[in-house]
Enzyme design. Sequence first.
Site, PDB file in Angstrom:
ATOM      1  NE  ARG A  74      -2.346  -1.522   3.396  1.00 36.22           N
ATOM      2  CZ  ARG A  74      -2.684  -1.566   4.611  1.00 36.22           C
ATOM      3  NH1 ARG A  74      -3.743  -1.042   4.887  1.00 36.22           N
ATOM      4  NH2 ARG A  74      -1.914  -2.069   5.602  1.00 36.22           N
ATOM      5  CG  ASN A 112      -4.303  -4.379   3.028  1.00 37.07           C
ATOM      6  OD1 ASN A 112      -3.659  -4.780   1.880  1.00 37.07           O
ATOM      7  ND2 ASN A 112      -3.701  -4.705   3.994  1.00 37.07           N
TER       8      ASN A 112
END
Lengths: 342, 770
Positions: B20, B38
């Site tokens: 990320r 996520n």
Amino acid sequence: MAYNDDKINMVHGAGGEVMQGMISDIILNNVSKTSVNGGIGLEALDDSATIPIDDEHVIVTTIDSHTVQPLFFPGGDIGRISAAGTLNDISVMGVKPLSLNNAMVISEGFERSDLEKIVKSMDETCQEVGAAIITGDTKVIDSDKLDGMIIATAGIGVGKKENIVSDAGLKVGNKVIITGSVGDHGMAIMSKREGFGYETELKSDVAPVWGMVEAAQKVGTITAMKDPTRGGIANALNEMANKANVGMRLDEERIPIKPEVEAVSDMLGIDPFEVANEGKIVMGVEAENAEDVLQAIQKTKYGKDAQIIGEVTDKKHVIMETIIGGERLIEPPIADPVPRVC
Amino acid sequence: MKQYTANLLVDGIVQGVGFRPTIYRLAKVMKLNGYVRNMGNIVEIVVQGTYDDIKLFIDQIQEHKPIRSEINNIHVDIHEQTTPKYNDFTIVNSSNEISGTAVIPPDMSICDECLDEILDTNNQHYYYPFTACTNCGPRFTIIDEVPYDRKNTTMKKFPLCKHCNQEYTNPLDRRYHAEATCCPDCGPEVYLYKDGKIPTRDPIRQTSQLIDEGNIIAIKGIGGTHLVCKTSTDDAIEKLRERLGRKTQPFACMTPDIQTASLFVTYTQQEKEVLQSVAKPIVVLNKSPEYNLSPQLSPNLHNQGVMLPYTGLHHLLFKYTLEPAYVMTSANMPGNPMLIDNKEITTKLEDIADYYLLHDRKILNRCDDSVIRFRNNKPSFIRRSRGYVPKPFDFTKINTTKNILALGPELDVTFSILKEGKCYPSQHIGNTSKYKTLEFMKDAIKHLLKLTRTDKIDYIVADMHPEFNTTKLAKELSKKYNTELIQVQHHHAHAASLMSEHQLDEMVAITADGVGYGEDGNIWGGEVLYLNNTGEYKNHGGLTLQPMPGGDLSTKYPIRMAMGILYNIMDTEELRNLMKTDYSDYFKYGEKEVDITLKQLENNFNTAQTSSMGRVLDSISVLLGISKNRGYEGECSMKLESVAREGFDLLKIEPIYEIKNNKTLINTSKLLYEVVKLMKSGVGIDEIACAAQRTLAEALSKIAINTAKAYNTKIIGVTGGVFYNEYISKVVKETLTNEGYTYIQHKQTCPGDGSVSMGQCAIAGWKTQE
Ligand SMILES: [Fe+3]
Ligand SMILES: [Mg+2]
Ligand SMILES: [Zn+2]
Ligand SMILES: [Zn+2]
């Protein structure tokens, strides 16, 4: 070991899972009425059946046919087995056996003197528990149809309902008792039959067990019991655990086994827990009077080597703590052992 | 310019690897708005911009993805958007909705940056054994659930301190969302223990002192616990052997660095790379001529398992010692799972360890060290576990939409899950004939189903062996999940794992190992099979069937097996004499057991029939006097291989073939009889050992070549535990390549039983293809 499903195979009579399968598929599925007056019937696959006759009393009955090879073996003969086998199935219901019905199928040419020895042996065995042989039947058939003889005996006992002990009564926390050394009969027979030559060391334990049951019941509560014949204690313990939906935890060190039985099974690769006994009982007893029961059994003729070998758990498996450390699952034998160690 | 919004779903190893923040940085650099999060076990990215911007962005993801990540697939959903929805790019909270084929990464050894920090006196992480970042540290062993957030790991017990929180929340930091990060102020604590915590300022340094003094220490690590002792002298190892009851089994060792390793083992460039790789497996390496570690470490073998430190704790442990290596062996009772719970460690190892180096972080998923051995200069696994699990294999060639759970055989078991074109073999489970190990397996199954987000199972697969606990468990599970049970022949599964690893459609396989239940009720283990992607196979011969008097006893005491094999060729009295004069102390009960075993053979009493090559190699090993009985799995054949290396490889023993039911079989009775005769005539046992191995390898290759001809294929693979043997693998490879055939061996999988579950998945997958 690949079975043809359409034919009855020797393994179907070996006392393992395959035999259990045949019994439920072919026998239970085709018999319509399997119990009387709400007593223990065929479905229970217990040692004997019961027929309640009034509010208090039941008749206990069972039948067994015997085809041992050889007919005479160290420690006994087919006569003693066919008496003890049936008397014991009545006894492990918690009831004194009263009588035997005796059917003998004899092959043509059988020695008269052998037959006499066998009948005497049956009688002596019955005398030990005070049971009578009250009816019978004999047939003689061609010697090419049968080698030796087959004896079928049915037994009857009458007892109080409250004394009846089924296979299925184990409770978590119960102690498990075995009344003596394991594997004696099976190893003796095997060794004699195959000519391994241990006749002087290995003797069958064939004997009536009523004395031990009687002694135990006087001092404590038996919750479940079986005589561990075919399939050995591995089979009997699993059957009892399964029927009560419980497990057991056993201590290998406390399971009595004669050194000579251990040595021969060690040399043959046979698990002594999986071979037949003919004079032993495995039972579950209430923990608080387990010691008393044990001592009472140890005072009887056949119970000197009795031991508390473990206890009943809620784990659904029969697990044995081994001498070398670690745990082993005791499984009911399928038939002959199949190599599995890589 | 038209504006678009793209919704990207990224599958692969994309959680727990700094994915990320990388996306965040990329978006920031490209000045694109949107968010990343996520989702379940995958990552979702929403980004808006021109068509070209978005396309470039996707390319950039592929190019700049974090080093530990792997992308299986990016699913792109793009549509026109006139009014922009986002005016910044953000990392948003996880959501739980989606299930893909993504998975968290395996555990990783400590990275160089973290290691530098540990050794830097001015750093917050100085001397802190649990230091980790997004590029390193535990993953699989600490995670309970996906998404991979700190609250779903065992780190949830350790709230971040101010310092760590700053790193954790800064997208530009290496520890941004590093779920395992911690420091001395907030993380787990390591302590020395014996009847209570031992007060000491430096438990790790004191531990290495205690080891150097000859003590045995149980050290709790990442995925399990090691028993550790010194290696420069015999006494500590002898003590450990005595206490464990492991008389001869080799122990792996850990050495501080590659330079130190070269003092006692040799390695090739490839072996060095594997040794130093991020997974840090144990690599089995040849002992160098200068080998000076205790001979007790791997007695009578030419090789030694070696690994390098993979945690901060290991590095610190070696800081103050002069020992070249420490024994590092799994702390477990034989056959039972490695201990991971502090209380269990200190009670169950009471009679084994002198001290305990423990910590207060729970190990959630037990994960043994992986073991690799090279054959034909290529690595393959003896055990694929820590550092590799739960990485999946690409099964997209198998066209099934079914979810499949396969339970493996009995020893060295793993289980595998096949879902949406990926096959996930589990960590090493072990010997499931032991109750505790079976219980561990049940837990591990639940866990991996959770991590792969598998909530339905369509098929359960088991071995054909009627008595394996895994077969029984499979029957239970198939009732519980109300799914069909598929039983697969053991060696078919071995071959299928090899074939699916190489993504082949058909092959001929030489399957050679210890024991596998055959379709015909016999025990196989030296076969040539043909198989293809229909899920079917055919047996084309191999070794002759031989009696195993007493069944498994013949495995424990291979002299019984040797006797069975010779019984088929020697005169009974001659055999009795040979056994009584030369080998009676190989039998547990001596001479009387010789007689009883012969009687057993005559009567065919409790005597299974086997074509196992493992049993033949064992028999050769005992007949040559190289080993007496088997103390650990593979002992006799491993020692045979070590002795055979000393031979000149000039002696030839002609193989004798026979044809039975259209199968070509190698007569192993004649081979063994030849071995006995050669030995009696005074030929060196190393020459005989070498020649016998060659004969078996060449003869099996010949049968395989003839089979391949019949099917018009060129590919022949080798599988089964026998193919850990370097020499046999080499001879088979040479024989096949000389005849123009392609030789295939395991690469990322195990020749042994550890990959059987993956093969079971493949077969069930092929059988249920749409
Ligand atoms: Fe195998
Ligand atoms: Mg009963
Ligand atoms: Zn790091
Ligand atoms: Zn901190």
